[in-house]
Design a protein around this motif. Structure first.
Motif, PDB file in Angstrom:
ATOM      1  N   UNK A 287       0.815  -1.218   0.000  1.00  0.00           N
ATOM      2  CA  UNK A 287       0.000   0.000   0.000  1.00  0.00           C
ATOM      3  C   UNK A 287       0.849   1.268   0.000  1.00  0.00           C
ATOM      4  N   UNK A 288       2.165   1.091  -0.061  1.00  0.00           N
ATOM      5  CA  UNK A 288       3.094   2.224   0.005  1.00  0.00           C
ATOM      6  C   UNK A 288       3.825   2.379  -1.317  1.00  0.00           C
ATOM      7  N   UNK A 289       4.188   3.617  -1.633  1.00  0.00           N
ATOM      8  CA  UNK A 289       5.022   3.868  -2.810  1.00  0.00           C
ATOM      9  C   UNK A 289       6.440   3.373  -2.545  1.00  0.00           C
ATOM     10  N   UNK A 290       7.237   3.316  -3.610  1.00  0.00           N
ATOM     11  CA  UNK A 290       8.623   2.876  -3.447  1.00  0.00           C
ATOM     12  C   UNK A 290       9.397   3.769  -2.493  1.00  0.00           C
ATOM     13  N   UNK A 291       9.184   5.090  -2.602  1.00  0.00           N
ATOM     14  CA  UNK A 291       9.879   6.018  -1.711  1.00  0.00           C
ATOM     15  C   UNK A 291       9.460   5.824  -0.269  1.00  0.00           C
ATOM     16  N   UNK A 292       8.168   5.559  -0.056  1.00  0.00           N
ATOM     17  CA  UNK A 292       7.685   5.322   1.297  1.00  0.00           C
ATOM     18  C   UNK A 292       8.246   4.010   1.851  1.00  0.00           C
ATOM     19  N   UNK A 293       8.302   2.982   1.019  1.00  0.00           N
ATOM     20  CA  UNK A 293       8.873   1.715   1.472  1.00  0.00           C
ATOM     21  C   UNK A 293      10.345   1.879   1.859  1.00  0.00           C
ATOM     22  N   UNK A 294      11.083   2.661   1.079  1.00  0.00           N
ATOM     23  CA  UNK A 294      12.495   2.853   1.406  1.00  0.00           C
ATOM     24  C   UNK A 294      12.650   3.643   2.696  1.00  0.00           C
ATOM     25  N   UNK A 295      11.751   4.587   2.938  1.00  0.00           N
ATOM     26  CA  UNK A 295      11.813   5.321   4.196  1.00  0.00           C
ATOM     27  C   UNK A 295      11.467   4.427   5.386  1.00  0.00           C
ATOM     28  N   UNK A 296      10.552   3.478   5.201  1.00  0.00           N
ATOM     29  CA  UNK A 296      10.295   2.486   6.252  1.00  0.00           C
ATOM     30  C   UNK A 296      11.545   1.641   6.482  1.00  0.00           C
ATOM     31  N   UNK A 297      12.226   1.276   5.398  1.00  0.00           N
ATOM     32  CA  UNK A 297      13.447   0.481   5.534  1.00  0.00           C
ATOM     33  C   UNK A 297      14.513   1.241   6.327  1.00  0.00           C
ATOM     34  N   UNK A 298      14.602   2.556   6.126  1.00  0.00           N
ATOM     35  CA  UNK A 298      15.550   3.363   6.892  1.00  0.00           C
ATOM     36  C   UNK A 298      15.149   3.376   8.365  1.00  0.00           C
ATOM     37  N   UNK A 299      13.860   3.583   8.624  1.00  0.00           N
ATOM     38  CA  UNK A 299      13.383   3.574  10.013  1.00  0.00           C
ATOM     39  C   UNK A 299      13.653   2.228  10.666  1.00  0.00           C
ATOM     40  N   UNK A 300      13.469   1.149   9.920  1.00  0.00           N
ATOM     41  CA  UNK A 300      13.722  -0.191  10.448  1.00  0.00           C
ATOM     42  C   UNK A 300      15.190  -0.344  10.842  1.00  0.00           C
ATOM     43  N   UNK A 301      16.099   0.147  10.000  1.00  0.00           N
ATOM     44  CA  UNK A 301      17.516   0.072  10.333  1.00  0.00           C
ATOM     45  C   UNK A 301      17.838   0.915  11.563  1.00  0.00           C
ATOM     46  N   UNK A 302      17.238   2.088  11.662  1.00  0.00           N
ATOM     47  CA  UNK A 302      17.501   2.976  12.797  1.00  0.00           C
ATOM     48  C   UNK A 302      16.961   2.404  14.103  1.00  0.00           C
ATOM     49  N   UNK A 303      15.951   1.543  14.018  1.00  0.00           N
ATOM     50  CA  UNK A 303      15.352   0.981  15.232  1.00  0.00           C
ATOM     51  C   UNK A 303      16.342   0.145  16.037  1.00  0.00           C
ATOM     52  N   UNK A 304      17.412  -0.321  15.394  1.00  0.00           N
ATOM     53  CA  UNK A 304      18.430  -1.109  16.101  1.00  0.00           C
ATOM     54  C   UNK A 304      19.494  -0.218  16.749  1.00  0.00           C
ATOM     55  N   UNK A 305      19.289   1.089  16.663  1.00  0.00           N
ATOM     56  CA  UNK A 305      20.197   2.083  17.264  1.00  0.00           C
ATOM     57  C   UNK A 305      21.648   1.877  16.792  1.00  0.00           C
ATOM     58  N   UNK A 306      21.864   1.889  15.485  1.00  0.00           N
ATOM     59  CA  UNK A 306      23.208   1.631  14.961  1.00  0.00           C
ATOM     60  C   UNK A 306      24.148   2.808  15.171  1.00  0.00           C
ATOM     61  N   UNK A 307      25.427   2.511  15.204  1.00  0.00           N
ATOM     62  CA  UNK A 307      26.453   3.554  15.250  1.00  0.00           C
ATOM     63  C   UNK A 307      26.932   3.907  13.840  1.00  0.00           C
ATOM     64  N   UNK A 308      26.568   3.072  12.855  1.00  0.00           N
ATOM     65  CA  UNK A 308      27.000   3.266  11.468  1.00  0.00           C
ATOM     66  C   UNK A 308      25.853   2.852  10.557  1.00  0.00           C
ATOM     67  N   UNK A 309      25.585   3.671   9.537  1.00  0.00           N
ATOM     68  CA  UNK A 309      24.563   3.337   8.540  1.00  0.00           C
ATOM     69  C   UNK A 309      25.223   3.182   7.173  1.00  0.00           C
ATOM     70  N   UNK A 310      24.885   2.094   6.497  1.00  0.00           N
ATOM     71  CA  UNK A 310      25.375   1.811   5.155  1.00  0.00           C
ATOM     72  C   UNK A 310      24.193   1.879   4.183  1.00  0.00           C
ATOM     73  N   UNK A 311      24.378   2.589   3.081  1.00  0.00           N
ATOM     74  CA  UNK A 311      23.324   2.726   2.077  1.00  0.00           C
ATOM     75  C   UNK A 311      23.879   2.252   0.730  1.00  0.00           C
ATOM     76  N   UNK A 312      23.259   1.225   0.166  1.00  0.00           N
ATOM     77  CA  UNK A 312      23.712   0.685  -1.117  1.00  0.00           C
ATOM     78  C   UNK A 312      22.757   1.136  -2.221  1.00  0.00           C
ATOM     79  N   UNK A 313      23.088   2.268  -2.850  1.00  0.00           N
ATOM     80  CA  UNK A 313      22.270   2.860  -3.910  1.00  0.00           C
ATOM     81  C   UNK A 313      20.796   2.888  -3.514  1.00  0.00           C
ATOM     82  N   UNK A 314      20.462   3.570  -2.427  1.00  0.00           N
ATOM     83  CA  UNK A 314      19.104   3.499  -1.869  1.00  0.00           C
ATOM     84  C   UNK A 314      18.022   4.114  -2.744  1.00  0.00           C
ATOM     85  N   UNK A 315      18.400   4.893  -3.765  1.00  0.00           N
ATOM     86  CA  UNK A 315      17.381   5.523  -4.611  1.00  0.00           C
ATOM     87  C   UNK A 315      17.344   4.950  -6.020  1.00  0.00           C
TER      88      UNK A 315
END
Length: 253
Positions: free
Chosen positions: A149-177
């Protein structure tokens, strides 16, 4: 500044093909580093090595002072067991080209799942934190929507929130757009700009030159498995020293 990522002579082979041929790169804590280069240059492979999704064949790679995939005892290196690797990987968030959301869970469920199962966070606390993160990426009103029910951009933003939920010290983005329609790219980049402004250490594989120029502290141009040159974006993008870098930029800018 303290090095969050340090690569020294990192090599990686897939059968007879040497994909990484001696990567040297240091990313300081709080820094945004953008990795640029043609397809097949080793950018995504290097990112996967940082998260130990791929095992390096040579050199040394560390995150926040700890060797990736190994521990040192005296003069010897010992490979970590899968459980130990998983524990260290909690500190590293990764966002891929494809969103990889659980289709049977809502946006809220996707962000809540890992803290509950991996960190043993009480579900109510995890839900509250997930709502805060969905609000941070501009999707609080979509918390009960499923990925379909979400656009691609919205799904990717959920994916970012999901990664942040683990309270990381480092974020890696592999061609996220790269998998997004052009009109949706900006909403994901805006979230990433916000993370950078908050001081999150980020390593980003991207072809978004405007983002690299505006947000990166360091740009590294990779080609044929090596770092051809690295430095501030105004130097690498504006006054590249190497002919290979200039030829690449002439085609993409």
């Amino acid at each position: 500044m303290t090095a969050m990522v340090r690569a020294e002579g990192v090599t990686k082979r897939f059968g007879p093909v040497e994909v990484l041929k001696g990567i040297d790169l240091t990313v300081a804590a709080g820094e945004v580093a953008c990795l640029l280069g043609p397809s097949g240059s080793g950018k995504s492979t290097f990112l996967r090595c940082v998260n130990h999704l791929e095992r390096i064949d040579g050199g040394q790679l560390s995150v926040d002072g700890e060797l990736v995939g190994y521990r040192r005892q005296g003069d010897k290196l010992h490979e970590l067991k899968a459980r130990e690797v998983a524990v260290r990987r909690r500190d590293i968030g990764m966002v891929f080209q494809r969103f990889n959301l659980f289709p049977h869970l809502t946006a809220l469920g996707n962000v809540t799942e890992a803290p509950v199962r991996v960190l043993r966070t009480p579900r109510e606390r995890a839900r509250a934190e997930a709502m805060r993160l969905l609000d941070r990426v501009g999707l609080a009103e979509r918390a009960d929507h499923y990925p379909s029910q979400l656009s691609g951009g919205q799904q990717q933003r959920v994916a970012i929130a999901r990664a942040l939920a683990m309270r990381p010290k480092l974020m890696l983005f592999d061609e996220p757009t790269s998998a997004l329609d052009p009109e949706l790219v900006g909403e994901v980049l805006d979230v990433m700009k916000g993370l950078a402004a908050d001081g999150m250490t980020m390593v980003v594989v991207t072809h978004e030159m405007g983002f690299a120029r505006e947000v990166a502290d360091q740009v590294a141009f990779l080609d044929d498995g090596v770092v051809v040159e690295a430095g501030p974006p105004d130097e690498v993008l504006g006054r590249p020293r190497h002919e290979r870098t200039r030829a690449f930029l002439d085609k993409v800018l």
